[in-house]
Design a protein around this motif. Structure first.
Motif, PDB file in Angstrom:
ATOM      1  N   LEU A  54      -3.936   3.796 -15.159  1.00 20.93           N
ATOM      2  CA  LEU A  54      -2.612   4.408 -15.118  1.00 20.93           C
ATOM      3  C   LEU A  54      -1.703   3.719 -14.097  1.00 20.93           C
ATOM      4  O   LEU A  54      -0.474   3.823 -14.200  1.00 20.93           O
ATOM      5  CB  LEU A  54      -2.742   5.896 -14.769  1.00 20.93           C
ATOM      6  N   ALA A  55      -2.294   3.066 -13.122  1.00 16.97           N
ATOM      7  CA  ALA A  55      -1.510   2.398 -12.078  1.00 16.97           C
ATOM      8  C   ALA A  55      -1.219   0.940 -12.401  1.00 16.97           C
ATOM      9  O   ALA A  55      -0.715   0.206 -11.548  1.00 16.97           O
ATOM     10  CB  ALA A  55      -2.239   2.490 -10.736  1.00 16.97           C
ATOM     11  N   LYS A  56      -1.524   0.490 -13.609  1.00 13.83           N
ATOM     12  CA  LYS A  56      -1.290  -0.909 -13.972  1.00 13.83           C
ATOM     13  C   LYS A  56       0.166  -1.346 -13.802  1.00 13.83           C
ATOM     14  O   LYS A  56       0.422  -2.472 -13.366  1.00 13.83           O
ATOM     15  CB  LYS A  56      -1.758  -1.160 -15.401  1.00 13.83           C
ATOM     16  N   PRO A  57       1.166  -0.510 -14.149  1.00 11.50           N
ATOM     17  CA  PRO A  57       2.556  -0.964 -13.958  1.00 11.50           C
ATOM     18  C   PRO A  57       2.883  -1.342 -12.523  1.00 11.50           C
ATOM     19  O   PRO A  57       3.423  -2.413 -12.262  1.00 11.50           O
ATOM     20  CB  PRO A  57       3.380   0.239 -14.442  1.00 11.50           C
ATOM     21  N   ILE A  58       2.537  -0.470 -11.562  1.00  8.77           N
ATOM     22  CA  ILE A  58       2.877  -0.762 -10.172  1.00  8.77           C
ATOM     23  C   ILE A  58       2.001  -1.868  -9.609  1.00  8.77           C
ATOM     24  O   ILE A  58       2.456  -2.696  -8.810  1.00  8.77           O
ATOM     25  CB  ILE A  58       2.774   0.525  -9.313  1.00  8.77           C
ATOM     26  N   ALA A  76       0.824  -1.202   0.000  1.00 11.43           N
ATOM     27  CA  ALA A  76       0.000   0.000   0.000  1.00 11.43           C
ATOM     28  C   ALA A  76       0.864   1.259   0.000  1.00 11.43           C
ATOM     29  O   ALA A  76       0.561   2.229  -0.709  1.00 11.43           O
ATOM     30  CB  ALA A  76      -0.931   0.004   1.211  1.00 11.43           C
ATOM     31  N   PHE A  77       1.927   1.243   0.762  1.00 12.17           N
ATOM     32  CA  PHE A  77       2.832   2.394   0.783  1.00 12.17           C
ATOM     33  C   PHE A  77       3.508   2.561  -0.571  1.00 12.17           C
ATOM     34  O   PHE A  77       3.711   3.677  -1.056  1.00 12.17           O
ATOM     35  CB  PHE A  77       3.876   2.210   1.880  1.00 12.17           C
ATOM     36  N   LEU A  78       3.843   1.443  -1.218  1.00 11.54           N
ATOM     37  CA  LEU A  78       4.474   1.489  -2.532  1.00 11.54           C
ATOM     38  C   LEU A  78       3.519   2.052  -3.590  1.00 11.54           C
ATOM     39  O   LEU A  78       3.884   2.940  -4.366  1.00 11.54           O
ATOM     40  CB  LEU A  78       4.925   0.080  -2.931  1.00 11.54           C
ATOM     41  N   VAL A  79       2.298   1.558  -3.626  1.00 12.49           N
ATOM     42  CA  VAL A  79       1.320   2.020  -4.611  1.00 12.49           C
ATOM     43  C   VAL A  79       0.901   3.453  -4.317  1.00 12.49           C
ATOM     44  O   VAL A  79       0.685   4.250  -5.243  1.00 12.49           O
ATOM     45  CB  VAL A  79       0.089   1.087  -4.619  1.00 12.49           C
ATOM     46  N   LYS A  80       0.823   3.815  -3.044  1.00 13.32           N
ATOM     47  CA  LYS A  80       0.474   5.192  -2.686  1.00 13.32           C
ATOM     48  C   LYS A  80       1.502   6.174  -3.228  1.00 13.32           C
ATOM     49  O   LYS A  80       1.153   7.244  -3.754  1.00 13.32           O
ATOM     50  CB  LYS A  80       0.360   5.288  -1.167  1.00 13.32           C
ATOM     51  N   GLY A  81       2.776   5.825  -3.132  1.00 15.21           N
ATOM     52  CA  GLY A  81       3.821   6.678  -3.689  1.00 15.21           C
ATOM     53  C   GLY A  81       3.698   6.834  -5.193  1.00 15.21           C
ATOM     54  O   GLY A  81       3.981   7.898  -5.748  1.00 15.21           O
TER      55      GLY A  81
END
Length: 292
Positions: free
Chosen positions: A205-209, A169-174
């Motif tokens: 847009l968040a598909k890569p992470i 969650a912290f990774l995707v939030k960044g």
């Protein structure tokens, strides 16, 4: 003029030499890395093709290559390999889907909203990342025993999901923080609600992470041994890492060739998921915004 021309030629020659040395050094580093990565893979495959079960008598270049170990895994009545494979795929799939979904919602909330306790929640995520899961093994064991999920695949799934949320969650939030908020504002002006903004604008847009999160969560149950060893007791509930351990203990007479064959086959689902997510893993934010 001739002296100036000679100096220019020398400089060009020196630059060419430096560029060649740099390219040669890069190829040398890549060759060393390839050998370091390839040798264990080749060792496992070669051992799996041996007819002998002893690690010390097995050869990396066997005279008679044999698929007997692979056939034994799938056809022998004493082999529970298919059952372990099914258990691991079940755990990996549930953990990947649920964790990715919960992480995306959690990261979206922390990235786009300001609410009471948001800062403390982020600090809690940071603190939880600093402590390994092993420190909580006793507490997790007691918890699963209390709720009746000890020696149960659902108990293992629950621990995996809970343990993966803070870091992911912290990774995707960044990552979501790097997406311009003007996209949200434009969508709101067009009458889009929060869920529509999330699913139709930010999520593509968040598909890569999210692909990285999904791949790592899918791989974890295939590689983890300690947690299943503590939670699971019955052989019919074993995952692959725990089940393959039986091939190299005294009960199975240290059969390293069958262990190697089973370990090689673990790469198939992981490679499949990687190939399916490859275009998202290598794509960047700019490419995602253009396609969106």
């Amino acid at each position: 003029m001739s002296k100036i021309f000679e100096r220019m030629q020398k400089r060009q020659f020196t630059r060419k030499q430096k560029s060649k040395l740099e390219v040669a050094l890069i190829y040398l580093i890549l060759a060393v890395m390839f050998l370091i990565i390839f040798y264990p893979l080749f060792w496992a495959f070669a051992i799996s093709m041996n007819t002998t079960s002893n690690l010390y008598t097995a050869s990396l270049s066997p005279e008679n290559w044999s698929l007997d170990n692979y056939v034994w895994l799938f056809t022998n009545p004493r082999s529970d390999y298919l059952l372990w494979y099914r258990n691991t795929l079940f755990v990996s799939t549930i953990v990947t889907v649920v964790t990715t979904l919960l992480v995306s919602f959690t990261a979206y909330a922390f990235s786009r909203y300001r609410f009471r306790g948001r800062t403390y929640g982020l600090y809690a995520f940071l603190l939880l990342q600093m402590f390994p899961v092993l420190m909580a093994m006793v507490a997790l064991y007691i918890l699963l025993n209390t709720i009746g999920l000890l020696d149960n695949l659902w108990g293992l799934i629950l621990i995996y999901i809970g343990g993966n949320i803070p870091m992911n969650a912290f990774l995707v939030k960044g990552y979501l923080d790097t997406l311009p908020k003007s996209l949200d504002e434009s969508a709101k002006m067009d009458g889009a609600g929060h869920f529509r903004i999330f699913f139709q604008i930010l999520l593509p847009l968040a598909k890569p992470i999210l692909s990285v999160v999904a791949l790592f969560n899918f791989m974890a149950p295939f590689m983890d041994f300690i947690l299943p060893r503590i939670v699971l007791r019955s052989p019919e509930n074993f995952t692959l890492a725990l089940g393959l351990y039986n091939f190299v203990n005294a009960q199975f007479s240290n059969n390293f060739s069958r262990f190697a064959a089973g370990a090689v086959l673990i790469a198939i689902p992981i490679a499949t998921v990687y190939l399916l997510l490859q275009k998202y893993l290598i794509s960047g934010l700019a490419a995602g915004a253009t396609k969106g």
